[in-house]
Design a protein around this motif. Structure first.
Motif, mmCIF file in Angstrom:
data_model
loop_
_atom_site.group_PDB
_atom_site.id
_atom_site.type_symbol
_atom_site.label_atom_id
_atom_site.label_comp_id
_atom_site.label_asym_id
_atom_site.label_seq_id
_atom_site.Cartn_x
_atom_site.Cartn_y
_atom_site.Cartn_z
ATOM 1 N N MET A 84 0.847 -1.187 0.000
ATOM 2 C CA MET A 84 0.000 0.000 0.000
ATOM 3 C C MET A 84 0.886 1.242 0.000
ATOM 4 S SD MET A 84 -3.095 0.552 -0.113
ATOM 5 C CE MET A 84 -3.154 2.181 -0.798
ATOM 6 N N CYS A 85 0.417 2.274 -0.598
ATOM 7 C CA CYS A 85 1.224 3.479 -0.647
ATOM 8 C C CYS A 85 1.195 4.206 0.682
ATOM 9 C CB CYS A 85 0.694 4.430 -1.722
ATOM 10 S SG CYS A 85 1.032 3.831 -3.351
ATOM 11 N N SER A 86 2.322 4.308 1.275
ATOM 12 C CA SER A 86 2.444 5.116 2.474
ATOM 13 C C SER A 86 3.745 5.877 2.296
ATOM 14 C CB SER A 86 2.488 4.227 3.701
ATOM 15 O OG SER A 86 2.562 5.031 4.845
ATOM 16 N N PHE A 87 3.664 7.184 2.331
ATOM 17 C CA PHE A 87 4.804 7.957 1.884
ATOM 18 C C PHE A 87 5.529 8.638 3.029
ATOM 19 C CE2 PHE A 87 1.840 7.670 -1.590
ATOM 20 C CZ PHE A 87 2.657 7.152 -2.560
ATOM 21 N N THR A 137 8.373 11.625 4.254
ATOM 22 C CA THR A 137 8.476 13.054 3.982
ATOM 23 C C THR A 137 9.045 13.288 2.588
ATOM 24 O OG1 THR A 137 8.870 13.346 6.299
ATOM 25 C CG2 THR A 137 9.396 15.212 4.881
ATOM 26 N N GLY A 138 8.389 14.148 1.847
ATOM 27 C CA GLY A 138 8.912 14.526 0.552
ATOM 28 C C GLY A 138 8.486 13.623 -0.584
ATOM 29 N N ALA A 139 7.895 12.463 -0.287
ATOM 30 C CA ALA A 139 7.504 11.554 -1.368
ATOM 31 C C ALA A 139 6.341 12.144 -2.146
ATOM 32 C CB ALA A 139 7.113 10.208 -0.801
ATOM 33 N N MET A 140 6.354 11.924 -3.444
ATOM 34 C CA MET A 140 5.274 12.455 -4.271
ATOM 35 C C MET A 140 4.054 11.554 -4.165
ATOM 36 S SD MET A 140 6.417 15.193 -5.474
ATOM 37 C CE MET A 140 5.809 15.765 -7.043
ATOM 38 N N PRO A 141 2.865 12.120 -4.363
ATOM 39 C CA PRO A 141 1.654 11.305 -4.299
ATOM 40 C C PRO A 141 1.641 10.253 -5.414
ATOM 41 C CG PRO A 141 1.124 13.664 -4.365
ATOM 42 C CD PRO A 141 2.575 13.533 -4.662
ATOM 43 N N ALA A 142 1.014 9.130 -5.119
ATOM 44 C CA ALA A 142 0.901 8.072 -6.128
ATOM 45 C C ALA A 142 -0.166 8.446 -7.140
ATOM 46 C CB ALA A 142 0.530 6.766 -5.445
ATOM 47 N N SER A 143 -0.018 7.966 -8.345
ATOM 48 C CA SER A 143 -0.979 8.273 -9.407
ATOM 49 C C SER A 143 -2.263 7.465 -9.217
ATOM 50 C CB SER A 143 -0.331 7.945 -10.752
ATOM 51 O OG SER A 143 -1.287 8.101 -11.768
ATOM 52 N N MET A 186 -5.846 10.054 1.299
ATOM 53 C CA MET A 186 -6.135 11.382 0.735
ATOM 54 C C MET A 186 -5.906 11.316 -0.773
ATOM 55 S SD MET A 186 -6.764 13.521 3.353
ATOM 56 C CE MET A 186 -6.456 15.159 2.699
ATOM 57 N N VAL A 187 -6.918 11.712 -1.529
ATOM 58 C CA VAL A 187 -6.788 11.700 -2.990
ATOM 59 C C VAL A 187 -7.009 13.119 -3.514
ATOM 60 C CG1 VAL A 187 -7.572 10.683 -5.164
ATOM 61 C CG2 VAL A 187 -7.721 9.356 -3.037
ATOM 62 N N SER A 188 -5.975 13.687 -4.081
ATOM 63 C CA SER A 188 -6.093 15.017 -4.673
ATOM 64 C C SER A 188 -6.586 14.877 -6.108
ATOM 65 C CB SER A 188 -4.728 15.710 -4.640
ATOM 66 O OG SER A 188 -4.639 16.628 -5.688
ATOM 67 N N THR A 189 -7.523 15.733 -6.490
ATOM 68 C CA THR A 189 -8.029 15.691 -7.870
ATOM 69 C C THR A 189 -7.274 16.680 -8.768
ATOM 70 O OG1 THR A 189 -9.734 17.359 -7.492
ATOM 71 C CG2 THR A 189 -10.326 15.073 -7.022
ATOM 72 N N ASP A 190 -6.191 17.240 -8.252
ATOM 73 C CA ASP A 190 -5.380 18.165 -9.061
ATOM 74 C C ASP A 190 -4.551 17.386 -10.078
ATOM 75 O OD1 ASP A 190 -5.898 20.732 -7.544
ATOM 76 O OD2 ASP A 190 -5.237 19.396 -5.947
ATOM 77 N N ASP A 221 2.343 11.586 6.617
ATOM 78 C CA ASP A 221 2.615 10.168 6.884
ATOM 79 C C ASP A 221 1.434 9.261 6.547
ATOM 80 O OD1 ASP A 221 1.220 11.434 8.928
ATOM 81 O OD2 ASP A 221 1.863 9.975 10.432
ATOM 82 N N ILE A 222 0.383 9.841 5.924
ATOM 83 C CA ILE A 222 -0.712 8.966 5.502
ATOM 84 C C ILE A 222 -0.633 8.755 3.987
ATOM 85 C CG2 ILE A 222 -2.204 9.622 7.430
ATOM 86 C CD1 ILE A 222 -3.736 11.382 5.486
ATOM 87 N N SER A 223 -1.555 7.970 3.490
ATOM 88 C CA SER A 223 -1.498 7.590 2.080
ATOM 89 C C SER A 223 -1.976 8.728 1.172
ATOM 90 C CB SER A 223 -2.372 6.356 1.902
ATOM 91 O OG SER A 223 -2.433 5.980 0.574
ATOM 92 N N HIS A 224 -1.148 9.109 0.192
ATOM 93 C CA HIS A 224 -1.492 10.210 -0.700
ATOM 94 C C HIS A 224 -1.519 9.795 -2.157
ATOM 95 C CE1 HIS A 224 -1.614 13.307 2.204
ATOM 96 N NE2 HIS A 224 -0.534 12.814 2.760
ATOM 97 N N TRP A 225 -2.538 10.271 -2.829
ATOM 98 C CA TRP A 225 -2.702 9.968 -4.252
ATOM 99 C C TRP A 225 -3.046 11.245 -4.994
ATOM 100 C CZ3 TRP A 225 -2.923 4.676 -5.997
ATOM 101 C CH2 TRP A 225 -2.847 3.724 -4.957
ATOM 102 N N VAL A 226 -2.792 11.233 -6.279
ATOM 103 C CA VAL A 226 -3.219 12.366 -7.119
ATOM 104 C C VAL A 226 -3.830 11.824 -8.411
ATOM 105 C CG1 VAL A 226 -0.929 12.673 -8.181
ATOM 106 C CG2 VAL A 226 -2.540 14.587 -8.132
#
Lengths: 150, 412
Positions: free
Chosen positions: A1-4, A6-12, A63-67, A86-91
């Motif tokens: 699972m994507c867990s990033f 500091t500084g990691a870019m959001p997963a697609s 968290m899923v960004s729609t940007d 520190d939580i899962s981030h997507w874009v």
């Protein structure tokens, strides 16, 4: 699972990502928040999520960004500022925006923020607009009961 | 390199290769675009393929004019064969800047009856949710554009965004926008201010100067497009999504008592969508020669949701009851409306899980009754909003799609 870290870019997040997440979560309980850098209520919602995450670090939040993907650094900056890195981030893979929305929920028309709550792998609530503390507390209580059952 | 960047670079190469105007594109400024629906292929000659969120309008001679953003410039070009081929794109702003170019907020273009071309756009500033309204004009058929100016006379680093541009028959240029100067002021004194405000300015000298800004209303929604059209008296009418009470986001309209004086805004939708969110879904309007307003909007309240059409009848000064259209289960969204005498057309986007489509519905009795909806266009990739535009008596659908690029489809 994507867990990033500091500084990691959001997963697609593309049109297959939602099903992948559901499969990975299996019977898990989690919250998925869709948001955007261009959405003032989304930004106003973040402190509530920060406080909730601090009090409940074990709760699985996605968290899923729609940007568009090119704004990854900006997204990371906002998450960092709100101590949510520190939580899962997507874009969103924005070229598939309509398809992604449909894959998550055909009845979601793109209004933001949009939050989905899951208990034991089942979607139990879909909320458009800024979350209230009571929304999170209600789910947390149900989630605790669900956990106790299992 | 992300797909977006690849797309971006390809567009840049294409523009550099085809450009014959006075300013070259710069790739240094990113677009504030949400969905780059056009796919740029360097093998294809038409640079309009690169257009992000274009706006289009016909002039009196039937020439189609486009405004669109790329690489920090707003470009204008035209077509004399109904969108089959285009003139080279000319940059309106010589110095590259940030430009909002997304679904709800895109460069606008309008022409007066003498052929002068007017362009407006939103220039986002560094701080999130801030921006200024930019404006430029050409009186020589688009060969030269004036140095862009900031229209809003308040220069606080706050929101002046989501511009709407309209030019009436007399050549008065009106611009309305969503403005956060009052919110900015309230925040400074520790007060809360809900949403934004709607402001406008206008010019009676062809865009050389603008009158002082005037506020129309406090507490509008913050991220839905604003619409301007003109009534039978050639005065502006402005439509937007407003906030009623704490969190109801319905629609409001204002007509003008004189060129400089807005009347009291009226609420026109009563769907009671309680939502503290950005719907990113603004309305549209077309006003006929009798002064009837044809209105369309989207709301997503539990009880009443979907796309709606309503007419404000000038003769009776009443709103006819709103009717729902489009398939809510197929993501019916982003409706556009246009009229010609008693005929009214509605178009909107749908998605069935496989392809995006545009649907059309027509009324021949001024919106009293409607023929069956028909699908008039599909695309396999992503797609921009649909727009109905008119060339004298002929109506067209303007639709930018990832696969096909700029499309202009004749509508019966």
């Amino acid at each position: 699972m994507c867990s990033f870290g500091t500084g990691a870019m959001p997963a697609s997040f593309d049109q297959g990502s939602y099903q992948q997440i559901l499969q990975q979560k299996q019977q898990g309980s989690f919250i998925m928040v869709l948001w955007s850098l261009d959405c003032p209520p989304c930004m106003e919602e973040l402190p509530l999520l920060t406080a909730f995450h601090k009090q409940n670090p074990a709760v699985d939040i996605i968290m899923v960004s729609t940007d568009e993907p090119s704004r990854g650094e900006e997204i990371v900056g906002v998450m960092k500022q709100n101590r949510l890195l520190d939580i899962s981030h997507w874009v969103f893979e924005t070229s598939q925006e309509q398809r992604i929305r449909y894959s998550i929920d055909p009845q979601w028309y793109g209004e933001l923020p949009r939050s989905y709550f899951y208990l034991a792998g089942k979607r139990v609530a879909a909320i458009s607009g800024r979350l209230k503390k009571t929304d999170l507390d209600k789910w947390l209580e149900a989630s605790s009961k669900e956990k106790a059952k299992s | 390199m992300t797909g977006y960047n690849r797309y971006y670079k390809a567009c840049l190469l294409l523009l550099l290769a085809s450009f014959t105007g006075n300013v070259l594109a710069s790739g240094d400024h990113k677009q504030h675009t949400k969905k780059p629906v056009s796919s740029c292929d360097v093998a294809q000659a038409a640079s309009v393929k690169c257009a992000l969120a274009p706006s289009a309008v016909f002039d009196a001679s039937g020439r189609l004019w486009l405004a669109w953003a790329y690489g920090g410039h707003v470009y204008v070009n035209y077509s004399d064969d109904k969108g089959k081929s285009f003139s080279p794109a000319l940059a309106v702003n010589r110095i590259a800047e940030e430009i909002s170019a997304r679904g709800e907020n895109r460069p606008k273009i309008a022409l007066d009856q003498k052929g002068a071309i007017y362009v407006s756009w939103t220039m986002p500033l560094e701080k999130r949710f801030t921006g200024h309204i930019r404006f430029s004009y050409s009186t020589d058929g688009g060969y030269h554009f004036s140095e862009p100016v900031i229209v809003n006379d308040n220069w606080d680093v706050t929101g002046h965004r989501f511009d709407a541009l309209g030019v009436n028959r007399q050549g008065d240029v009106y611009i309305a926008w969503l403005d956060k100067r009052d919110r900015f002021k309230a925040a400074k004194s520790g007060e809360k201010y809900h949403g934004a405000a709607v402001y406008f300015s206008w010019s009676d000298d062809g865009g050389k100067s603008f009158k002082p800004d005037k506020k129309i209303i406090d507490h509008s929604c913050e991220c839905c497009r604003v619409i301007i059209d003109f009534d039978e008296k050639d005065l502006p009418v402005i439509l937007w999504r407003n906030i009623y009470g704490k969190d109801v986001r319905d629609h409001a309209i204002v007509n003008f008592l004189s060129k400089d004086t807005p009347a009291k805004p009226q609420r026109v939708s009563f769907d009671e969508w309680h939502i503290d969110a950005c719907p990113h879904h603004g309305p549209d309007m077309s006003i006929n020669d009798n002064g009837d307003y044809h209105l369309v909007w989207f709301n997503n309240a539990a009880a009443r949701h979907g796309l709606f059409y309503a007419r404000h009848d000038q003769a009776s000064n009443r709103m006819i009851e709103a009717v729902q259209f489009g398939d809510f289960s197929k993501a019916a969204s982003h409706a556009t409306v246009i009229h010609r005498e008693n005929t009214v057309w509605l178009a909107w986007k749908q998605f069935d899980g496989k392809e995006e489509s545009v649907w059309l519905q027509k009324s021949t009795d001024n919106g009293d009754s409607w023929q069956q909806a028909e699908k008039i266009a599909v695309t396999a990739g992503s797609a921009d909003y649909p727009f109905l535009i008119r060339d004298k008596d002929q109506v067209y659908l303007q639709w930018q799609t990832e696969v096909e690029g700029f499309r202009l489809i004749s509508v019966n």
